[in-house]
Motif scaffolding. Structure first.
Motif, PDB file in Angstrom:
ATOM      1  N   UNK A  60       0.814  -1.212   0.000  1.00  0.00           N
ATOM      2  CA  UNK A  60       0.000   0.000   0.000  1.00  0.00           C
ATOM      3  C   UNK A  60       0.852   1.269   0.000  1.00  0.00           C
ATOM      4  N   UNK A  61       0.388   2.260  -0.745  1.00  0.00           N
ATOM      5  CA  UNK A  61       1.073   3.554  -0.805  1.00  0.00           C
ATOM      6  C   UNK A  61       0.078   4.634  -0.392  1.00  0.00           C
ATOM      7  N   UNK A  62       0.480   5.470   0.548  1.00  0.00           N
ATOM      8  CA  UNK A  62      -0.357   6.605   0.943  1.00  0.00           C
ATOM      9  C   UNK A  62      -0.027   7.769   0.018  1.00  0.00           C
ATOM     10  N   UNK A  63      -0.990   8.115  -0.830  1.00  0.00           N
ATOM     11  CA  UNK A  63      -0.758   9.191  -1.796  1.00  0.00           C
ATOM     12  C   UNK A  63      -1.338  10.506  -1.297  1.00  0.00           C
ATOM     13  N   UNK A  64      -1.772  10.528  -0.060  1.00  0.00           N
ATOM     14  CA  UNK A  64      -2.396  11.731   0.474  1.00  0.00           C
ATOM     15  C   UNK A  64      -1.374  12.783   0.856  1.00  0.00           C
ATOM     16  N   UNK A  65      -1.883  13.920   1.263  1.00  0.00           N
ATOM     17  CA  UNK A  65      -0.982  14.974   1.699  1.00  0.00           C
ATOM     18  C   UNK A  65      -1.649  16.319   1.584  1.00  0.00           C
ATOM     19  N   UNK A  66      -0.930  17.318   2.052  1.00  0.00           N
ATOM     20  CA  UNK A  66      -1.481  18.669   2.007  1.00  0.00           C
ATOM     21  C   UNK A  66      -1.262  19.301   0.651  1.00  0.00           C
ATOM     22  N   UNK A  67      -2.242  20.057   0.241  1.00  0.00           N
ATOM     23  CA  UNK A  67      -2.128  20.785  -1.011  1.00  0.00           C
ATOM     24  C   UNK A  67      -2.320  22.264  -0.729  1.00  0.00           C
ATOM     25  N   UNK A  68      -1.507  23.069  -1.361  1.00  0.00           N
ATOM     26  CA  UNK A  68      -1.688  24.510  -1.256  1.00  0.00           C
ATOM     27  C   UNK A  68      -1.416  25.080  -2.636  1.00  0.00           C
ATOM     28  N   UNK A  69      -2.474  25.538  -3.288  1.00  0.00           N
ATOM     29  CA  UNK A  69      -2.344  25.957  -4.683  1.00  0.00           C
ATOM     30  C   UNK A  69      -2.873  27.364  -4.895  1.00  0.00           C
ATOM     31  N   UNK A  70      -2.083  28.168  -5.541  1.00  0.00           N
ATOM     32  CA  UNK A  70      -2.507  29.512  -5.938  1.00  0.00           C
ATOM     33  C   UNK A  70      -3.011  29.466  -7.366  1.00  0.00           C
ATOM     34  N   UNK A 119       3.791  12.266  -8.153  1.00  0.00           N
ATOM     35  CA  UNK A 119       4.934  12.467  -7.252  1.00  0.00           C
ATOM     36  C   UNK A 119       4.929  11.461  -6.106  1.00  0.00           C
ATOM     37  N   UNK A 120       3.745  10.995  -5.737  1.00  0.00           N
ATOM     38  CA  UNK A 120       3.670  10.084  -4.593  1.00  0.00           C
ATOM     39  C   UNK A 120       3.983   8.650  -5.003  1.00  0.00           C
ATOM     40  N   UNK A 121       4.122   8.418  -6.324  1.00  0.00           N
ATOM     41  CA  UNK A 121       4.456   7.064  -6.764  1.00  0.00           C
ATOM     42  C   UNK A 121       5.874   6.746  -6.291  1.00  0.00           C
ATOM     43  N   UNK A 122       6.017   5.672  -5.509  1.00  0.00           N
ATOM     44  CA  UNK A 122       7.320   5.411  -4.901  1.00  0.00           C
ATOM     45  C   UNK A 122       8.302   4.740  -5.858  1.00  0.00           C
TER      46      UNK A 122
END
Ligand SMILES: [Zn+2]
Ligand SMILES: [Zn+2]
Length: 188
Positions: A60-70, A119-122
């Protein structure tokens, strides 16, 4: 805001990789405006599976995370990093929020999400066994995690070797067998 993300959409973002997506994701967050800028701050929850680097079981890969986009209204699209020469590329602070453009009506979060997922692909992932994963037997391909650990490698291969050794010893150690063979030879 809460935006559900379909599993097959995540899969299409990761197309060309061996990622397997079985669960949908969700993006939760807030949208705020400041002059010509729209700011999306949020948290992505998404997971997918890739084959374990050693035993090929689902890892399993956790692809989650914070996003901050302008999002900058109507501004010219942000130049891609690859299109800039080295000096220019250095001027982009990697710590600053991502900047995209929008037409004043629609915010397209898809490129942001695709970038985040890719990017989250390991590079290398291990299954639930972690560093204890024993991988596959190099000669028979058996998953060594499903065998009892005995510190002597593959038990399936070991059993086969012992069987073969026993079989090749049989003629010398079994006079009945040798007699039968001689009889057969005499007949032909
Ligand atoms: Zn493994
Ligand atoms: Zn084996």
């Amino acid at each position: 805001m809460e935006i559900p993300i379909a599993a097959n959409w995540i899969a299409s973002a990761l197309e060309g990789t061996d990622a397997e997506v079985t669960k949908p994701g969700v993006l939760t967050g807030e949208l705020s405006f400041q002059g010509k800028t729209a700011l999306v701050r949020g948290e992505l929850a998404a997971t997918f599976c890739v084959p374990c680097a050693r035993c090929l079981a689902d890892a399993p890969v956790d692809a989650g995370g914070e996003l901050c986009v302008h999002f900058e209204r109507g501004a010219s699209p942000r130049p891609k990093r690859a299109e800039l020469d080295e000096d220019e590329a250095e001027e982009i602070d990697p710590g600053s929020p991502e900047e995209f453009t929008f037409d004043g009506i629609t915010l397209d979060l898809r490129p942001v999400l695709i970038e985040h997922l890719v990017m989250s692909y390991p590079i290398r992932t291990l299954c639930a066994q972690g560093e204890a994963c024993r991988g596959l037997c190099l000669s028979c391909g058996a998953n060594l995690n499903s065998q009892a650990a005995n510190g002597q490698g593959c038990t399936a291969c070991k059993a086969r070797e012992e069987q073969q050794a026993a079989a090749s010893e049989a003629p010398a150690g079994n006079p009945d067998w040798q007699a039968a063979l001689l009889k057969l030879r005499g007949k032909s």
